[in-house]
Write a protein that holds these residues in place. Structure first.
Motif, PDB file in Angstrom:
ATOM      1  N   VAL A 216       0.822  -1.206   0.000  1.00  0.00           N
ATOM      2  CA  VAL A 216       0.000   0.000   0.000  1.00  0.00           C
ATOM      3  C   VAL A 216       0.861   1.264   0.000  1.00  0.00           C
ATOM      4  O   VAL A 216       0.450   2.304  -0.538  1.00  0.00           O
ATOM      5  CB  VAL A 216      -0.990  -0.011   1.192  1.00  0.00           C
ATOM      6  CG1 VAL A 216      -0.280   0.234   2.510  1.00  0.00           C
ATOM      7  CG2 VAL A 216      -2.102   1.009   0.979  1.00  0.00           C
ATOM      8  N   ARG A 217       2.068   1.186   0.556  1.00  0.00           N
ATOM      9  CA  ARG A 217       2.932   2.366   0.541  1.00  0.00           C
ATOM     10  C   ARG A 217       3.335   2.726  -0.887  1.00  0.00           C
ATOM     11  O   ARG A 217       3.362   3.906  -1.254  1.00  0.00           O
ATOM     12  CB  ARG A 217       4.171   2.127   1.399  1.00  0.00           C
ATOM     13  CG  ARG A 217       5.060   3.357   1.521  1.00  0.00           C
ATOM     14  CD  ARG A 217       6.132   3.178   2.571  1.00  0.00           C
ATOM     15  NE  ARG A 217       6.925   4.394   2.715  1.00  0.00           N
ATOM     16  CZ  ARG A 217       7.894   4.551   3.621  1.00  0.00           C
ATOM     17  NH1 ARG A 217       8.173   3.576   4.466  1.00  0.00           N
ATOM     18  NH2 ARG A 217       8.566   5.679   3.683  1.00  0.00           N
ATOM     19  N   ASP A 218       3.640   1.723  -1.707  1.00  0.00           N
ATOM     20  CA  ASP A 218       3.934   1.996  -3.120  1.00  0.00           C
ATOM     21  C   ASP A 218       2.704   2.536  -3.830  1.00  0.00           C
ATOM     22  O   ASP A 218       2.814   3.414  -4.695  1.00  0.00           O
ATOM     23  CB  ASP A 218       4.415   0.715  -3.808  1.00  0.00           C
ATOM     24  CG  ASP A 218       5.811   0.325  -3.381  1.00  0.00           C
ATOM     25  OD1 ASP A 218       6.723   1.146  -3.519  1.00  0.00           O
ATOM     26  OD2 ASP A 218       5.990  -0.805  -2.884  1.00  0.00           O
ATOM     27  N   MET A 219       1.538   1.997  -3.506  1.00  0.00           N
ATOM     28  CA  MET A 219       0.308   2.474  -4.115  1.00  0.00           C
ATOM     29  C   MET A 219       0.146   3.969  -3.877  1.00  0.00           C
ATOM     30  O   MET A 219      -0.189   4.725  -4.797  1.00  0.00           O
ATOM     31  CB  MET A 219      -0.898   1.714  -3.548  1.00  0.00           C
ATOM     32  CG  MET A 219      -2.221   2.080  -4.189  1.00  0.00           C
ATOM     33  SD  MET A 219      -3.606   1.090  -3.574  1.00  0.00           S
ATOM     34  CE  MET A 219      -4.246   2.170  -2.301  1.00  0.00           C
ATOM     35  N   LEU A 220       0.405   4.415  -2.650  1.00  0.00           N
ATOM     36  CA  LEU A 220       0.281   5.826  -2.326  1.00  0.00           C
ATOM     37  C   LEU A 220       1.398   6.655  -2.939  1.00  0.00           C
ATOM     38  O   LEU A 220       1.159   7.710  -3.540  1.00  0.00           O
ATOM     39  CB  LEU A 220       0.253   6.024  -0.804  1.00  0.00           C
ATOM     40  CG  LEU A 220      -1.130   6.023  -0.149  1.00  0.00           C
ATOM     41  CD1 LEU A 220      -1.843   4.692  -0.359  1.00  0.00           C
ATOM     42  CD2 LEU A 220      -1.025   6.328   1.346  1.00  0.00           C
ATOM     43  N   ALA A 302      -5.212  12.814   1.075  1.00  0.00           N
ATOM     44  CA  ALA A 302      -4.324  13.499   0.139  1.00  0.00           C
ATOM     45  C   ALA A 302      -4.093  12.650  -1.109  1.00  0.00           C
ATOM     46  O   ALA A 302      -4.015  13.168  -2.236  1.00  0.00           O
ATOM     47  CB  ALA A 302      -2.991  13.815   0.829  1.00  0.00           C
ATOM     48  N   PHE A 303      -3.981  11.338  -0.936  1.00  0.00           N
ATOM     49  CA  PHE A 303      -3.836  10.417  -2.074  1.00  0.00           C
ATOM     50  C   PHE A 303      -5.043  10.533  -3.007  1.00  0.00           C
ATOM     51  O   PHE A 303      -4.883  10.619  -4.234  1.00  0.00           O
ATOM     52  CB  PHE A 303      -3.708   8.991  -1.542  1.00  0.00           C
ATOM     53  CG  PHE A 303      -3.846   7.912  -2.581  1.00  0.00           C
ATOM     54  CD1 PHE A 303      -2.833   7.642  -3.482  1.00  0.00           C
ATOM     55  CD2 PHE A 303      -5.005   7.147  -2.645  1.00  0.00           C
ATOM     56  CE1 PHE A 303      -2.961   6.642  -4.429  1.00  0.00           C
ATOM     57  CE2 PHE A 303      -5.150   6.136  -3.588  1.00  0.00           C
ATOM     58  CZ  PHE A 303      -4.125   5.888  -4.486  1.00  0.00           C
ATOM     59  N   ALA A 304      -6.244  10.541  -2.453  1.00  0.00           N
ATOM     60  CA  ALA A 304      -7.452  10.632  -3.279  1.00  0.00           C
ATOM     61  C   ALA A 304      -7.471  11.928  -4.089  1.00  0.00           C
ATOM     62  O   ALA A 304      -7.845  11.927  -5.276  1.00  0.00           O
ATOM     63  CB  ALA A 304      -8.690  10.535  -2.395  1.00  0.00           C
TER      64      ALA A 304
END
Length: 426
Positions: A216-220, A302-304
């Motif tokens: 999930v860290r890479d996803m973000l 913030a990601f969204a």
């Protein structure tokens, strides 16, 4: 799934009200990708006029264990019994599986005739790398068509979903497993606790569970929102995974970061008290996740925001190129690509067709946007000006393989994390 006009197919979907790891109801939505078709449900010509089932694609964070997850659960039998993804299509994945098998057998020095099991073994590509190592091999694969491919290549395969009952069956019929493997399947599970109980049934006391899944860290960090689709129910941090295994008397004894699929975790799990030494990696990952805000809701908000900004910039780029008279196609009819196409509503007005190496996808139409899927050879034959790489995690492989297209003047658009064109100029 009660929106007017939606082919709800309520019998195919349910909605979870609590976290699938810890049972908490402290769940907050941070990303809304709208109503989306199933990312791997490609259509035949005679299905194009039928209404497609679409389901909510919203992503939530659990405040208690930090698991990122979907709450809309589509019946796995509908998703996976007749499947279209095969592991052996990609050169990158074949090489990755080969080195993965080498590491596992070198590090753990299994004894002769010990049992190695792969869950969701697909067409047997990964397990085939353990052949000739004096081990007994067993796959567990729910897709009937894919399990048949594995069986035909000589990989014994149980055609079922892995569960506590299947774990017990493995121990009874084959003996306890020295190692259970799973790649890019752990995220598919709704009943994660039941799956872990199945591991405990099947594994020897010193047996290990090794799995890989996107991080999930890479996803973000890399804006990989397109890894979200209905098959992927969970998006993992080491923090959340540690909480899951601790509930069952198991522990993570090592973690590695792998570049595959845009950034993945390779996680090594044992029973608490088993002899495998615990490295410093699990604690280090958890500390880094806390320090980087991976447990904080504001990080996901913030990601969204960045995802919605990406939609605007990519669609603007495609519209500009089309207004200049450029012809655009897309490369790779991947599940992640279908999330991107449907969320951004990129259809035939912007992209003429898709090309893909998989014979199972060629001749079909993409879910939602209904773009025709053609063989990769069409790229050089037709010479469109641009090809949007939807399978961006294989960008290096695709560019290497398509030098004839580039030399003929073609260029690729890479959508993430910021849309850019390669080669940069002509």
């Amino acid at each position: 799934i009660s929106d007017p006009g939606l082919v709800a197919m309520e019998q195919l979907a349910t909605r979870r009200e609590e976290c699938r790891i810890c049972g908490s109801r402290q769940l907050s939505r941070f990303l809304d990708l709208g109503l989306s078709p199933l990312a791997n449900r490609f259509l035949q010509q005679d299905q194009l006029d039928d209404e497609e089932p679409r389901f909510r694609l919203d992503v939530f964070l659990c405040a208690d264990c930090s698991l990122v997850q979907l709450l809309e659960i589509v019946d796995p039998a509908f998703l996976f019994r007749d499947y279209i993804y095969v592991s052996g299509t990609s050169d990158t994945m074949r090489a990755h599986f080969s080195s993965f098998a080498d590491e596992v057998t070198r590090r753990f020095a299994f004894q002769s005739d010990q049992l190695v099991v792969e869950v969701a073994s697909n067409d047997g590509t990964f397990l085939s790398n353990f052949e000739g190592r004096d081990l007994r091999l067993l796959g567990v694969e729910p897709a009937v068509n894919i399990a048949e491919i594995a069986t035909e290549r000589g990989i014994e395969t149980i055609n079922e979903f892995f569960s506590e009952d299947v774990g017990e069956r493995i121990r009874t019929e084959y003996g306890p497993a020295a190692c259970i493997l799973a790649t890019n399947v752990f995220a598919h599970l709704d009943d994660m606790n039941g799956f872990v109980r199945g591991l405990l049934e099947a594994l020897d006391h010193e047996g290990i569970f090794i799995f890989e899944n996107s991080y999930v860290r890479d996803m973000l960090d890399h804006l990989e929102f397109d890894s979200v689709y209905h098959e992927h129910l969970s998006y993992f941090s080491v923090t959340a995974l540690s909480a899951l295994f601790a509930r069952h008397g198991m522990e993570i004894f090592d973690v590695q970061h792998q570049p595959v699929h845009g950034g993945s975790l390779r996680v090594f799990v044992k029973r608490q008290g088993a002899s495998h030494a615990v490295t410093d990696a699990p604690a280090r990952f958890c500390a880094e996740e806390k320090d980087s805000g991976l447990c904080d809701f504001e990080t996901y908000e913030a990601f969204a925001t960045r995802v919605y900004e990406l939609r605007s910039s990519l669609v603007d780029l495609l519209n500009r190129l089309r207004s200049e008279g450029k012809r655009i196609v897309a490369y790779g009819s991947s599940a992640k690509g279908n999330t991107l196409l449907n969320f951004m509503e990129i259809g035939s007005d912007l992209v003429a067709y898709l090309v893909d190496k998989s014979p199972l996808k060629q001749g079909t139409f993409s879910p939602g946007m209904h773009l025709p899927v053609l063989p990769v050879e069409r790229l050089v034959e037709d010479r469109p000006d641009y090809a949007l790489i939807l399978a961006w995690n294989f960008t290096d492989e695709i560019v290497s393989q398509q030098q004839d297209y580039i030399e003929a003047g073609g260029r690729f658009i890479v959508p993430l994390p910021t849309p850019h064109i390669i080669p940069e100029s002509r």
